[in-house]
Scaffold this active site. Structure first.
Site, PDB file in Angstrom:
ATOM      1  N   CYS A   2       1.094  -0.786  -0.044  1.00 61.23           N
ATOM      2  CA  CYS A   2       0.081  -0.078  -0.334  1.00 61.23           C
ATOM      3  C   CYS A   2       1.013   1.592  -0.161  1.00 61.23           C
ATOM      4  O   CYS A   2       2.220   1.075   0.149  1.00 61.23           O
ATOM      5  CB  CYS A   2      -1.178  -0.004   0.786  1.00 61.23           C
ATOM      6  SG  CYS A   2      -1.760  -1.562   1.557  1.00 61.23           S
ATOM      7  N   ARG A  28       1.353   1.741  -6.230  1.00 59.36           N
ATOM      8  CA  ARG A  28       2.466   0.453  -4.905  1.00 59.36           C
ATOM      9  C   ARG A  28       0.642   0.232  -4.510  1.00 59.36           C
ATOM     10  O   ARG A  28       0.274  -1.443  -4.225  1.00 59.36           O
ATOM     11  CB  ARG A  28       2.274   1.639  -3.987  1.00 59.36           C
ATOM     12  CG  ARG A  28       3.516   1.892  -4.067  1.00 59.36           C
ATOM     13  CD  ARG A  28       4.081   2.472  -2.894  1.00 59.36           C
ATOM     14  NE  ARG A  28       3.897   1.718  -1.740  1.00 59.36           N
ATOM     15  CZ  ARG A  28       5.701   0.349  -1.576  1.00 59.36           C
ATOM     16  NH1 ARG A  28       6.879   0.697  -1.636  1.00 59.36           N
ATOM     17  NH2 ARG A  28       5.635   0.164  -0.248  1.00 59.36           N
ATOM     18  N   TRP A  79      -3.270  -1.993  -0.905  1.00 62.60           N
ATOM     19  CA  TRP A  79      -3.364  -2.693  -1.718  1.00 62.60           C
ATOM     20  C   TRP A  79      -4.523  -4.340  -0.388  1.00 62.60           C
ATOM     21  O   TRP A  79      -3.754  -4.569   0.372  1.00 62.60           O
ATOM     22  CB  TRP A  79      -2.524  -3.404  -2.287  1.00 62.60           C
ATOM     23  CG  TRP A  79      -2.466  -4.891  -2.939  1.00 62.60           C
ATOM     24  CD1 TRP A  79      -2.082  -4.371  -4.442  1.00 62.60           C
ATOM     25  CD2 TRP A  79      -2.232  -6.113  -2.675  1.00 62.60           C
ATOM     26  NE1 TRP A  79      -2.481  -5.798  -5.006  1.00 62.60           N
ATOM     27  CE2 TRP A  79      -1.792  -6.665  -3.611  1.00 62.60           C
ATOM     28  CE3 TRP A  79      -2.178  -6.937  -1.169  1.00 62.60           C
ATOM     29  CZ2 TRP A  79      -1.405  -8.321  -3.470  1.00 62.60           C
ATOM     30  CZ3 TRP A  79      -1.216  -7.670  -1.538  1.00 62.60           C
ATOM     31  CH2 TRP A  79      -1.945  -8.429  -2.439  1.00 62.60           C
ATOM     32  N   ASN A 105       1.324   0.330   6.370  1.00 63.16           N
ATOM     33  CA  ASN A 105       1.193  -0.950   5.348  1.00 63.16           C
ATOM     34  C   ASN A 105       2.049  -2.238   6.542  1.00 63.16           C
ATOM     35  O   ASN A 105       2.522  -1.862   7.040  1.00 63.16           O
ATOM     36  CB  ASN A 105       2.629   0.241   4.581  1.00 63.16           C
ATOM     37  CG  ASN A 105       2.001   0.861   3.915  1.00 63.16           C
ATOM     38  OD1 ASN A 105       0.828   0.997   3.329  1.00 63.16           O
ATOM     39  ND2 ASN A 105       2.702   1.105   3.158  1.00 63.16           N
ATOM     40  N   GLY A 106       2.047  -3.005   6.137  1.00 55.04           N
ATOM     41  CA  GLY A 106       2.555  -3.951   6.876  1.00 55.04           C
ATOM     42  C   GLY A 106       1.283  -5.310   7.007  1.00 55.04           C
ATOM     43  O   GLY A 106      -0.222  -5.241   7.119  1.00 55.04           O
ATOM     44  N   GLU A 486      10.270 -14.742 -19.307  1.00 53.51           N
ATOM     45  CA  GLU A 486       9.936 -13.299 -18.272  1.00 53.51           C
ATOM     46  C   GLU A 486       8.804 -12.661 -19.627  1.00 53.51           C
ATOM     47  O   GLU A 486       7.769 -12.179 -19.240  1.00 53.51           O
ATOM     48  CB  GLU A 486      11.083 -11.908 -18.787  1.00 53.51           C
ATOM     49  CG  GLU A 486      11.108 -10.935 -18.086  1.00 53.51           C
ATOM     50  CD  GLU A 486      10.127 -10.261 -17.327  1.00 53.51           C
ATOM     51  OE1 GLU A 486      10.228 -11.538 -16.148  1.00 53.51           O
ATOM     52  OE2 GLU A 486       9.972  -9.424 -16.620  1.00 53.51           O
ATOM     53  N   LYS A 490       4.877 -11.088 -18.714  1.00 54.76           N
ATOM     54  CA  LYS A 490       4.628  -9.428 -18.794  1.00 54.76           C
ATOM     55  C   LYS A 490       3.585  -9.917 -19.296  1.00 54.76           C
ATOM     56  O   LYS A 490       2.628  -8.667 -19.291  1.00 54.76           O
ATOM     57  CB  LYS A 490       5.709  -9.266 -20.168  1.00 54.76           C
ATOM     58  CG  LYS A 490       6.436  -8.802 -19.082  1.00 54.76           C
ATOM     59  CD  LYS A 490       6.983  -6.943 -18.636  1.00 54.76           C
ATOM     60  CE  LYS A 490       6.366  -7.695 -17.103  1.00 54.76           C
ATOM     61  NZ  LYS A 490       7.697  -7.941 -15.760  1.00 54.76           N
ATOM     62  N   GLU A 493       0.531 -10.319 -16.714  1.00 61.59           N
ATOM     63  CA  GLU A 493       0.418  -9.300 -15.674  1.00 61.59           C
ATOM     64  C   GLU A 493      -0.296  -8.331 -16.086  1.00 61.59           C
ATOM     65  O   GLU A 493      -1.036  -7.716 -15.380  1.00 61.59           O
ATOM     66  CB  GLU A 493       1.814  -8.955 -15.390  1.00 61.59           C
ATOM     67  CG  GLU A 493       2.374  -9.371 -14.408  1.00 61.59           C
ATOM     68  CD  GLU A 493       4.271  -8.701 -14.033  1.00 61.59           C
ATOM     69  OE1 GLU A 493       4.049  -8.800 -12.511  1.00 61.59           O
ATOM     70  OE2 GLU A 493       4.488  -8.507 -15.288  1.00 61.59           O
ATOM     71  N   HIS A 509       6.231 -32.429 -22.909  1.00 60.28           N
ATOM     72  CA  HIS A 509       6.647 -33.064 -21.736  1.00 60.28           C
ATOM     73  C   HIS A 509       5.247 -33.336 -20.543  1.00 60.28           C
ATOM     74  O   HIS A 509       4.784 -32.936 -20.014  1.00 60.28           O
ATOM     75  CB  HIS A 509       8.174 -33.271 -20.359  1.00 60.28           C
ATOM     76  CG  HIS A 509       9.120 -33.699 -20.927  1.00 60.28           C
ATOM     77  ND1 HIS A 509       8.489 -35.283 -21.168  1.00 60.28           N
ATOM     78  CD2 HIS A 509      10.121 -33.475 -21.167  1.00 60.28           C
ATOM     79  CE1 HIS A 509      10.344 -35.304 -21.767  1.00 60.28           C
ATOM     80  NE2 HIS A 509      10.658 -33.903 -21.812  1.00 60.28           N
ATOM     81  N   LYS A 608       3.030  -3.125  -7.263  1.00 60.24           N
ATOM     82  CA  LYS A 608       4.229  -3.345  -7.420  1.00 60.24           C
ATOM     83  C   LYS A 608       5.752  -3.691  -6.695  1.00 60.24           C
ATOM     84  O   LYS A 608       6.505  -3.966  -6.898  1.00 60.24           O
ATOM     85  CB  LYS A 608       4.167  -1.335  -7.910  1.00 60.24           C
ATOM     86  CG  LYS A 608       6.950  -0.786  -7.699  1.00 60.24           C
ATOM     87  CD  LYS A 608       6.166  -1.316  -9.619  1.00 60.24           C
ATOM     88  CE  LYS A 608       7.577  -1.070 -10.123  1.00 60.24           C
ATOM     89  NZ  LYS A 608       7.633  -2.188 -11.753  1.00 60.24           N
TER      90      LYS A 608
HETATM   91  C1  G6P Z   1       6.126  -7.749  -7.570  1.00 63.13           C
HETATM   92  C2  G6P Z   1       6.109  -6.871  -8.862  1.00 63.13           C
HETATM   93  C3  G6P Z   1       6.788  -7.589 -10.366  1.00 63.13           C
HETATM   94  C4  G6P Z   1       8.069  -7.868  -9.147  1.00 63.13           C
HETATM   95  C5  G6P Z   1       7.975  -8.461  -7.994  1.00 63.13           C
HETATM   96  C6  G6P Z   1       9.645  -7.962  -7.390  1.00 63.13           C
HETATM   97  O1  G6P Z   1       5.376  -8.725  -8.242  1.00 63.13           O
HETATM   98  O2  G6P Z   1       3.969  -6.763  -9.240  1.00 63.13           O
HETATM   99  O3  G6P Z   1       6.636  -6.655 -11.148  1.00 63.13           O
HETATM  100  O4  G6P Z   1       9.424  -8.410 -10.248  1.00 63.13           O
HETATM  101  O5  G6P Z   1       7.268  -7.901  -7.532  1.00 63.13           O
HETATM  102  O6  G6P Z   1       9.798  -7.347  -6.992  1.00 63.13           O
HETATM  103  P1  G6P Z   1      11.699  -6.339  -6.813  1.00 63.13           P
HETATM  104  O7  G6P Z   1      11.650  -5.106  -6.936  1.00 63.13           O
HETATM  105  O8  G6P Z   1      11.688  -7.464  -5.799  1.00 63.13           O
HETATM  106  O9  G6P Z   1      11.895  -6.856  -7.905  1.00 63.13           O
END
Ligand code: G6P
Length: 613
Positions: A2, A28, A79, A105-106, A486, A490, A493, A509, A608
């Site tokens: 958050c 966030r 969040w 937050n937390g 990756e 992407k 997401e 497999h 994020k």
């Molecule tokens: C969240 C974000 C991802 C990110 C991951 C790790 O899930 O949505 O985009 O890759 O955290 O984040 P970091 O800040 O540790 O790279």
């Protein structure tokens, strides 16, 4: 997860300032939002479900008039963890008499026990959140001093917190504290801010104080006192934020994500700048603080990371093994923490994190330290918890990454891993000539990425063609296996299309059972070792009627022939090819999501920076 922002002072109108700051923090968390201000007659609160825009629309002129004499305020974008994202569950939370308001937050792990105890005393709760328990607890502990009450309450909670609290009795005072969730104080002239990260502070001040775990700060416009939970004063230095406000704005782009994709040539150049030693054919990574002897003593590397950073770490494994002959393990950070890893003398635990705040990665760092590993990190956010707790590491210098789907951080992480492997390689078996050769390849990275970006329109056209697919596979081998993972991440997401990344050899497999004419497969068929094998895998997909989008090297003559569509990537060495290739996949995901009308910068359910386990 958050976002928190708070302000004390009389230099600005508090409500618009906090709402503006909340917008900058929205990346966030964005399922509900709220604001509380401290006025001469008490605390006024406004909350809503939905995004910050909904909160802005809820601020009526009457409400603004009512709070015009406010001297401090706290605001939050949520969040959801405990309880759905309703107005009642939105922060700030208060005690029954509205004497205290709190944003958090937390997660308060023991909130149920606290809640039950307080309810037995007759305290009425209105929300389903863990945070509300803390608000009531502060009220219970209050004996006339807000800071003492907050400290006493926090001593009773277990879990993680970054909080900002205001009270009816002390207008103009914000008490902030942290344990496991970042809090930064923005220092101004006769004004001060509290926030969960620096991005909302950029328009107002570049002078900040990062709180350490178990710090508690009393923030007034002209004075900031910091102590630990035992009331012993501690001193924390004022740091300067190097980021420019423009870096945290869209600058004419439709989304942060596309801005950040387009920024990559510059971001990579910034990450590499001054870090290549063209005389010795090695790299200069001063923040690592490793002498050649230290490097030579590293016999094993464990990389811990999450999400996109985990994929960067997987590439790191190839780099370190190929260039430096050092065995590497890559761990999802939570797994590292809970599976009792073996750390021997000479083990380097390397954490990779854009935000430097991901809870699982941070926990992995702490576990590795405890077990006697040498710890280091690769982070983007300067002063972040992981960067500070590892004490040594390399910053990406990629500038703020606001789009929730990570793009430029990934390519910069990969570039830094390559530099690290070069350094480690030179201290081992890599010759000076090989060092030079690698440097000249790395120097091309930024231009190669630019080349892919220049071809974005073609990628957009292909993305539109497949935007209605419901499932996707991405397959690759070797250096392009993590890139396939990756690419799939992407796409899922931001477009909400079910997408899976697989090693090309693994497809048969199991997953191949899912292929038919409705399931496109993106095949990394660049001219790298193993290409003949991947063409075989491509044919296996075609034989099941799956449409194939091949990623090929410019000048390719074979993979193209067998594919329905293809995206060309400039020719580069094995080590560098992942960079331009992943950028093509980022663009593919972006244009697909755009075609589908998705909320690209703030995809549903994602955050994020994930500061809870
Ligand atoms: C969240 C974000 C991802 C990110 C991951 C790790 O899930 O949505 O985009 O890759 O955290 O984040 P970091 O800040 O540790 O790279």
């Amino acid at each position: 997860m958050c976002g928190i922002v708070a302000y004390t002072g009389k230099k600005r109108e508090i409500v618009p300032t906090l709402l503006d700051a909340l917008v900058r923090l929205e990346y966030r968390g964005y399922d509900s939002a709220g604001i509380a201000v401290s006025c001469p007659d008490g605390i006024e609160i406004l909350k809503t479900s939905g995004k910050v825009k909904a909160l802005q629309e809820k601020v009526s002129s009457d409400w603004k008039e009512k709070v015009k004499d406010a001297v401090a305020g706290i605001a939050h974008t949520r969040w959801a963890t405990h309880g759905p994202p309703t107005e009642i569950n939105a922060h700030p939370h208060t005690d029954e008499k509205k004497n205290f308001a709190l944003v958090h937050n937390g997660i308060i792990d023991n909130y149920s026990a606290i809640k039950e105890r307080l309810q037995a005393k007759g305290v009425k709760f209105s929300s389903e959140t863990d945070t509300e328990a803390l608000a009531h607890l502060i009220a219970e502990c209050y004996m006339g001093d807000l800071c003492n009450a907050v400290a006493a309450a926090l001593k009773q909670v277990t879990g993680t917190f970054g909080i900002a609290v205001i009270s009816r009795d002390s207008p103009g005072v914000i008490v902030a504290a942290r344990k496991g969730s970042p809090i930064v104080i923005g220092v101004g002239e006769d004004e001060a801010f509290v926030a969960s990260d620096v991005s909302p502070l950029l328009p107002y001040t570049k002078r900040v104080i990062y709180l350490n775990d178990n710090d508690i700060a009393v923030v007034r416009p002209d004075r900031i006192d910091i102590r630990n939970m035992d009331n012993i004063p501690v001193s924390r230095e004022v740091a300067h934020i190097g980021w420019d406000i423009k870096a945290a704005e869209k600058g004419g782009h439709e989304h942060f994500m596309i801005k950040e994709i387009f920024e990559q040539p510059e971001a990579i150049a910034n990450a590499l700048r001054g870090r290549m030693d063209t005389e010795l054919g090695t790299s200069k990574l001063d923040g690592l603080n490793f002498s050649e002897t230290d490097v030579a003593g590293i016999s094993r590397i464990i990389i811990a990371a999450c999400g996109t950073s985990l994929h960067a770490g997987m590439l790191g494994e190839y780099f370190f093994e190929d260039l430096a002959n050092i065995p590497v393990e890559v761990d999802q950070a939570a797994e590292f923490r809970y599976r009792n890893p073996i750390i021997q003398k000479g083990t380097l635990a390397l954490a990779i994190s854009q935000s430097g705040e991901t809870a699982d990665t941070l926990a992995a760092v702490r576990e590795a330290k405890l077990k006697g590993a040498i710890v280091a990190s690769i982070c983007n956010v300067v002063g972040s918890t992981i960067a500070r707790e590892t004490g040594r590491g390399v910053y990406l210098h990629a500038g703020p990454e606001i789009g929730v789907a990570s793009t430029k951080a990934f390519t910069c992480e990969v570039a830094i891993l390559l530099l690290m492997a070069l350094k480690f390689g030179r201290a081992a078996r890599l010759s000076r000539q090989s060092g030079f050769a690698l440097i000249s390849e790395i120097e091309k990275a930024s231009g190669l990425v630019k080349n892919v970006i220049d071809g974005a329109q073609k990628i957009e056209k292909i993305a539109r063609k497949y935007a209605r697919a419901r499932d996707f596979f991405f397959i690759g081998r070797g250096y392009l296996y993590p890139v396939a993972l990756e690419g799939a991440l992407k796409l899922k997401e931001i477009s909400y299309i079910h997408a899976e990344g697989y090693h090309a050899a693994e497809l048969k497999h199991g997953p191949i059972a899912l292929l038919d004419e409705n399931v496109p497969v993106v095949v990394m068929a660049n001219d790298l070792p193993g290409k003949d094998k991947i063409i075989g895998n491509l044919q296996e997909c075609r034989a099941r009627k799956a449409p194939v989008i091949a990623i090929v090297t410019e000048g390719d003559k074979d993979a193209k022939k067998y594919s329905d569509d293809f995206i060309e990537i400039p020719r580069a060495s094995d080590f560098v090819t992942p960079l331009p290739t992943v950028v093509a996949l980022q663009l593919f995901a972006y244009y697909t999501a755009r075609e589908r009308g998705c909320s690209i910068d703030q995809p549903r359910n994602l955050a994020k920076s994930v500061t809870v386990e």
